[in-house]
Motif scaffolding. Structure first.
Motif, PDB file in Angstrom:
ATOM      1  N   TYR A  19      -5.725 -18.175  -2.155  1.00  0.00           N
ATOM      2  CA  TYR A  19      -4.381 -18.185  -1.569  1.00  0.00           C
ATOM      3  C   TYR A  19      -3.352 -17.677  -2.573  1.00  0.00           C
ATOM      4  CZ  TYR A  19      -5.862 -20.917   2.519  1.00  0.00           C
ATOM      5  OH  TYR A  19      -6.442 -21.334   3.683  1.00  0.00           O
ATOM      6  N   LEU A  20      -3.491 -18.098  -3.820  1.00  0.00           N
ATOM      7  CA  LEU A  20      -2.544 -17.642  -4.842  1.00  0.00           C
ATOM      8  C   LEU A  20      -2.669 -16.139  -5.058  1.00  0.00           C
ATOM      9  CD1 LEU A  20      -0.418 -18.321  -6.978  1.00  0.00           C
ATOM     10  CD2 LEU A  20      -2.295 -18.752  -8.593  1.00  0.00           C
ATOM     11  N   LEU A  21      -3.891 -15.642  -5.107  1.00  0.00           N
ATOM     12  CA  LEU A  21      -4.092 -14.206  -5.283  1.00  0.00           C
ATOM     13  C   LEU A  21      -3.567 -13.423  -4.087  1.00  0.00           C
ATOM     14  CD1 LEU A  21      -5.258 -11.950  -7.033  1.00  0.00           C
ATOM     15  CD2 LEU A  21      -7.480 -12.327  -5.931  1.00  0.00           C
ATOM     16  N   LEU A  22      -3.682 -14.008  -2.907  1.00  0.00           N
ATOM     17  CA  LEU A  22      -3.160 -13.350  -1.708  1.00  0.00           C
ATOM     18  C   LEU A  22      -1.655 -13.167  -1.786  1.00  0.00           C
ATOM     19  CD1 LEU A  22      -5.112 -14.825   1.353  1.00  0.00           C
ATOM     20  CD2 LEU A  22      -4.565 -12.425   0.990  1.00  0.00           C
ATOM     21  N   VAL A  23      -0.945 -14.210  -2.131  1.00  0.00           N
ATOM     22  CA  VAL A  23       0.510 -14.113  -2.148  1.00  0.00           C
ATOM     23  C   VAL A  23       0.980 -13.226  -3.294  1.00  0.00           C
ATOM     24  CG1 VAL A  23       0.850 -16.213  -3.525  1.00  0.00           C
ATOM     25  CG2 VAL A  23       2.654 -15.426  -1.998  1.00  0.00           C
ATOM     26  N   VAL A  24       0.319 -13.294  -4.447  1.00  0.00           N
ATOM     27  CA  VAL A  24       0.745 -12.488  -5.598  1.00  0.00           C
ATOM     28  C   VAL A  24       0.443 -11.010  -5.368  1.00  0.00           C
ATOM     29  CG1 VAL A  24       0.349 -12.039  -8.042  1.00  0.00           C
ATOM     30  CG2 VAL A  24       0.560 -14.393  -7.235  1.00  0.00           C
ATOM     31  N   SER A  25      -0.804 -10.696  -5.002  1.00  0.00           N
ATOM     32  CA  SER A  25      -1.173  -9.283  -4.813  1.00  0.00           C
ATOM     33  C   SER A  25      -0.471  -8.683  -3.601  1.00  0.00           C
ATOM     34  CB  SER A  25      -2.687  -9.148  -4.667  1.00  0.00           C
ATOM     35  OG  SER A  25      -3.160  -9.939  -3.587  1.00  0.00           O
ATOM     36  N   GLY A  26      -0.294  -9.476  -2.532  1.00  0.00           N
ATOM     37  CA  GLY A  26       0.416  -8.962  -1.364  1.00  0.00           C
ATOM     38  C   GLY A  26       1.873  -8.676  -1.658  1.00  0.00           C
ATOM     39  N   THR A  27       2.528  -9.558  -2.409  1.00  0.00           N
ATOM     40  CA  THR A  27       3.921  -9.341  -2.779  1.00  0.00           C
ATOM     41  C   THR A  27       4.060  -8.161  -3.726  1.00  0.00           C
ATOM     42  OG1 THR A  27       4.353 -11.716  -2.516  1.00  0.00           O
ATOM     43  CG2 THR A  27       5.968 -10.427  -3.749  1.00  0.00           C
ATOM     44  N   CYS A  28       3.147  -8.062  -4.690  1.00  0.00           N
ATOM     45  CA  CYS A  28       3.188  -6.930  -5.616  1.00  0.00           C
ATOM     46  C   CYS A  28       2.964  -5.611  -4.883  1.00  0.00           C
ATOM     47  CB  CYS A  28       2.139  -7.109  -6.709  1.00  0.00           C
ATOM     48  SG  CYS A  28       2.512  -8.434  -7.886  1.00  0.00           S
ATOM     49  N   ALA A  29       2.110  -5.620  -3.856  1.00  0.00           N
ATOM     50  CA  ALA A  29       1.903  -4.402  -3.073  1.00  0.00           C
ATOM     51  C   ALA A  29       3.187  -3.986  -2.371  1.00  0.00           C
ATOM     52  CB  ALA A  29       0.789  -4.623  -2.046  1.00  0.00           C
ATOM     53  N   ALA A  30       3.957  -4.969  -1.905  1.00  0.00           N
ATOM     54  CA  ALA A  30       5.219  -4.662  -1.231  1.00  0.00           C
ATOM     55  C   ALA A  30       6.245  -4.069  -2.180  1.00  0.00           C
ATOM     56  CB  ALA A  30       5.779  -5.921  -0.580  1.00  0.00           C
ATOM     57  N   PHE A  31       6.136  -4.351  -3.478  1.00  0.00           N
ATOM     58  CA  PHE A  31       7.091  -3.835  -4.466  1.00  0.00           C
ATOM     59  C   PHE A  31       6.467  -2.756  -5.355  1.00  0.00           C
ATOM     60  CE2 PHE A  31       8.876  -8.008  -3.443  1.00  0.00           C
ATOM     61  CZ  PHE A  31      10.203  -7.672  -3.221  1.00  0.00           C
ATOM     62  N   ALA A  32       5.310  -2.229  -4.958  1.00  0.00           N
ATOM     63  CA  ALA A  32       4.635  -1.216  -5.774  1.00  0.00           C
ATOM     64  C   ALA A  32       5.517   0.018  -5.927  1.00  0.00           C
ATOM     65  CB  ALA A  32       3.298  -0.839  -5.142  1.00  0.00           C
ATOM     66  N   LEU A  33       5.585   0.527  -7.138  1.00  0.00           N
ATOM     67  CA  LEU A  33       6.441   1.676  -7.426  1.00  0.00           C
ATOM     68  C   LEU A  33       5.725   3.004  -7.247  1.00  0.00           C
ATOM     69  CD1 LEU A  33       8.313   0.366 -10.613  1.00  0.00           C
ATOM     70  CD2 LEU A  33       9.049   0.295  -8.219  1.00  0.00           C
ATOM     71  N   ASN A  34       4.388   2.980  -7.220  1.00  0.00           N
ATOM     72  CA  ASN A  34       3.631   4.215  -7.034  1.00  0.00           C
ATOM     73  C   ASN A  34       2.337   3.905  -6.314  1.00  0.00           C
ATOM     74  OD1 ASN A  34       1.618   3.470  -9.183  1.00  0.00           O
ATOM     75  ND2 ASN A  34       3.420   3.708 -10.495  1.00  0.00           N
ATOM     76  N   PHE A  35       1.649   4.953  -5.915  1.00  0.00           N
ATOM     77  CA  PHE A  35       0.445   4.791  -5.115  1.00  0.00           C
ATOM     78  C   PHE A  35      -0.677   4.117  -5.889  1.00  0.00           C
ATOM     79  CE2 PHE A  35      -3.576   6.568  -3.436  1.00  0.00           C
ATOM     80  CZ  PHE A  35      -3.521   6.015  -2.166  1.00  0.00           C
ATOM     81  N   SER A  36      -0.796   4.419  -7.168  1.00  0.00           N
ATOM     82  CA  SER A  36      -1.856   3.811  -7.975  1.00  0.00           C
ATOM     83  C   SER A  36      -1.703   2.295  -8.045  1.00  0.00           C
ATOM     84  CB  SER A  36      -1.855   4.409  -9.387  1.00  0.00           C
ATOM     85  OG  SER A  36      -2.095   5.803  -9.345  1.00  0.00           O
ATOM     86  N   ALA A  37      -0.477   1.830  -8.269  1.00  0.00           N
ATOM     87  CA  ALA A  37      -0.235   0.388  -8.308  1.00  0.00           C
ATOM     88  C   ALA A  37      -0.512  -0.246  -6.951  1.00  0.00           C
ATOM     89  CB  ALA A  37       1.204   0.115  -8.742  1.00  0.00           C
ATOM     90  N   TYR A  38      -0.170   0.463  -5.906  1.00  0.00           N
ATOM     91  CA  TYR A  38      -0.437  -0.050  -4.559  1.00  0.00           C
ATOM     92  C   TYR A  38      -1.935  -0.231  -4.328  1.00  0.00           C
ATOM     93  CZ  TYR A  38      -0.790   0.009   0.564  1.00  0.00           C
ATOM     94  OH  TYR A  38      -1.101  -0.281   1.863  1.00  0.00           O
ATOM     95  N   CYS A  39      -2.739   0.730  -4.772  1.00  0.00           N
ATOM     96  CA  CYS A  39      -4.192   0.638  -4.586  1.00  0.00           C
ATOM     97  C   CYS A  39      -4.778  -0.528  -5.374  1.00  0.00           C
ATOM     98  CB  CYS A  39      -4.850   1.952  -5.004  1.00  0.00           C
ATOM     99  SG  CYS A  39      -4.570   3.319  -3.848  1.00  0.00           S
ATOM    100  N   VAL A  40      -4.273  -0.758  -6.572  1.00  0.00           N
ATOM    101  CA  VAL A  40      -4.749  -1.903  -7.357  1.00  0.00           C
ATOM    102  C   VAL A  40      -4.457  -3.203  -6.615  1.00  0.00           C
ATOM    103  CG1 VAL A  40      -4.426  -3.197  -9.499  1.00  0.00           C
ATOM    104  CG2 VAL A  40      -4.561  -0.705  -9.559  1.00  0.00           C
TER     105      VAL A  40
END
Length: 470
Positions: free
Chosen positions: A169-190
């Motif tokens: 659950y923690l990884l879901l909220v952190v990675s999902g939120t980071c995906a929403a604020f990703a500055l480039n495509f590479s970060a989004y894929c991670v």
């Protein structure tokens, strides 16, 4: 006394099981949305090349002078004239509206934002020569699910179901939120890769924790309930995507609620069956007595003792492992027949549900059409297994799904209604085939192998498709 008898003694399906079922099922409505989220966050709007910066687009016909035409008379999406072509365009059906040289969009693209104000495609220009990156990002997400499936089972056996669930659950909220604020495509894929791992861990741990706290007679009902959870989630996704068409907002909407689930998941009770499998009888006793207290069975819980639990522990330790089961020729044959079939069914189903935009209708309606078909075909498949048997139902559903999907691919693009009908029926046949295959697994595998195999397969199935059932 078997472990199932202990669960019945402390309340069976009591207040604790009902509360836990609700609190574990509600997050699954959002968990499975991440699998098909890119139907909306990575939608490809109509686009064409941007003319040079000094072009006066307000001038009548100026934009058309820069855009070549395709065979249907529509502006090319990935080509631009090197210089504006004067004069009237050629009639529809010609390849271009001029004879000038073209180049592949050196100044970027102009997108039609009427349906999707912002997607990862429009933000990072994932079109033309970069259009395969959209599929790459989804493949990376699925790779995360694969890695998560392998890791979550091992970690759940070593660290416990509750720890894996909480951290997922923690990884879901952190990675999902980071995906929403990703500055480039590479970060989004991670972030999408980590999301895939989290989705796998959360879904499998939720189901296992529910199963291990339910008596045997109540587990089929749980499977039926979990089969309809993805359907409800996918229906809600259409509404959420319509209300929040900006991809970053939609990504946040399906990610931030997991912060709440992360908080309250810490108050769940760890699986007593897992404690007993490790020989921690004192922790097993505490877990059972706590559940008995919540269920209002304090007296029954007080009667439990370490000596009584030792009987159940011996039964668990005497069970053979998965590798021992695969040494059987009959079970090896069953495994090598079922595994390729799962691959084919999931590959086909996933290919259908992730191609909604190719049907050229309102994508929100397409999401609804391809979701509401699941319950009718689930019940049709169930009735077919009762009247025709498992083998005939399995064979017929696989054959029909292939016929309808291939027919859909061969129908001309302008026959939209017929193409959608074929695709929807084909998807429904895949659902019926999967449900029949689950019955096969439950009836042909030995109990210990059925428990592990069915749990793992159910997890993968619910992660990749809108609806499955047990």
């Amino acid at each position: 006394m078997a472990f199932n008898d202990l669960l019945l003694q402390v309340g069976g399906v009591g207040r604790f099981q009902k509360i836990q079922l609700i609190l574990l099922t509600l997050p699954l409505l959002l968990t499975f949305l991440h699998n098909t989220l890119q139907n909306f966050t990575a939608a490809i709007p109509t686009h064409h090349c941007r003319p040079p910066a000094n072009t006066n687009l307000s001038k009548d016909g100026d934009l058309e002078a820069w855009l070549p035409r395709d065979g249907q008379g529509q502006p090319e999406s990935c080509l631009l004239f090197t210089s504006p072509q004067q004069g009237p365009p050629f009639p529809n059906g010609t390849e271009t509206n001029g004879t000038g040289a073209t180049e592949p969009c050196p100044h970027g693209w102009i997108y039609d934002n009427s349906t999707f104000p912002s997607t990862i495609v429009t933000e990072w220009d994932l079109v033309c020569t970069r259009k395969t990156l959209v599929q790459l990002s989804q493949s990376i997400f699925m790779a995360g699910i694969l890695v998560g499936s392998l890791m979550s089972g091992i970690m759940a056996d070593r660290l416990g179901r509750l720890k894996v669930l909480t951290w997922s659950y923690l990884l879901l909220v952190v990675s999902g939120t980071c995906a929403a604020f990703a500055l480039n495509f590479s970060a989004y894929c991670v972030c999408r890769f980590l999301l895939g791992m989290a989705v796998s861990g959360a879904s499998s741990s939720s189901m296992i924790l529910n199963l291990e706290w339910l008596p045997i007679h109540a587990r089929p009902s749980l499977g039926l309930l979990l089969g309809f959870v993805p359907t409800l989630g996918q229906l809600s996704l259409a509404g959420m995507a319509y209300a929040l068409p900006h991809w970053r907002h939609l990504q946040l909407l399906v990610s931030l609620p997991f912060f709440v689930t992360f908080i309250y998941s810490r108050f769940f009770v760890e699986s007593a069956l897992w404690h007993s499998s490790l020989g921690n009888l004192d922790l097993t006793l505490k877990a059972l007595q706590r559940v008995a207290q919540i269920n209002g069975k304090q007296k029954e819980g007080a009667k439990l003792s370490v000596e009584l639990l030792q009987m159940s522990l011996q039964k668990i330790q005497s069970q053979p492992s998965m590798l021992q089961m695969l040494r059987s020729p009959a079970l090896r044959q069953l495994f090598f027949c079922i595994t390729p079939l799962w691959f084919v069914l999931l590959f086909s189903l996933y290919g259908v549900v992730m191609s909604l935009q190719s049907f050229e209708i309102n994508i929100y309606l397409a999401q609804v059409f391809f979701t509401i078909v699941d319950p009718p075909f689930y019940f049709l498949g169930f009735l077919a297994t009762k009247s025709l048997g498992r083998k005939r139902t399995q064979t017929a559903s696989v054959l029909l799904s292939g016929v309808f999907i291939v027919t859909c691919a061969m129908i001309p693009l302008d026959r939209i209604f017929l193409r959608i009908t074929m695709a929807v029926i084909g998807k429904g046949c895949l659902i019926g085939s999967m449900n029949c295959l689950i019955m096969y697994m439950g009836e042909l595998y030995p109990t210990v192998m059925r428990w592990k195999e069915k749990s793992g397969q159910k997890q993968q199935e619910q992660q990749m498709v809108p609806l499955q059932s047990s």
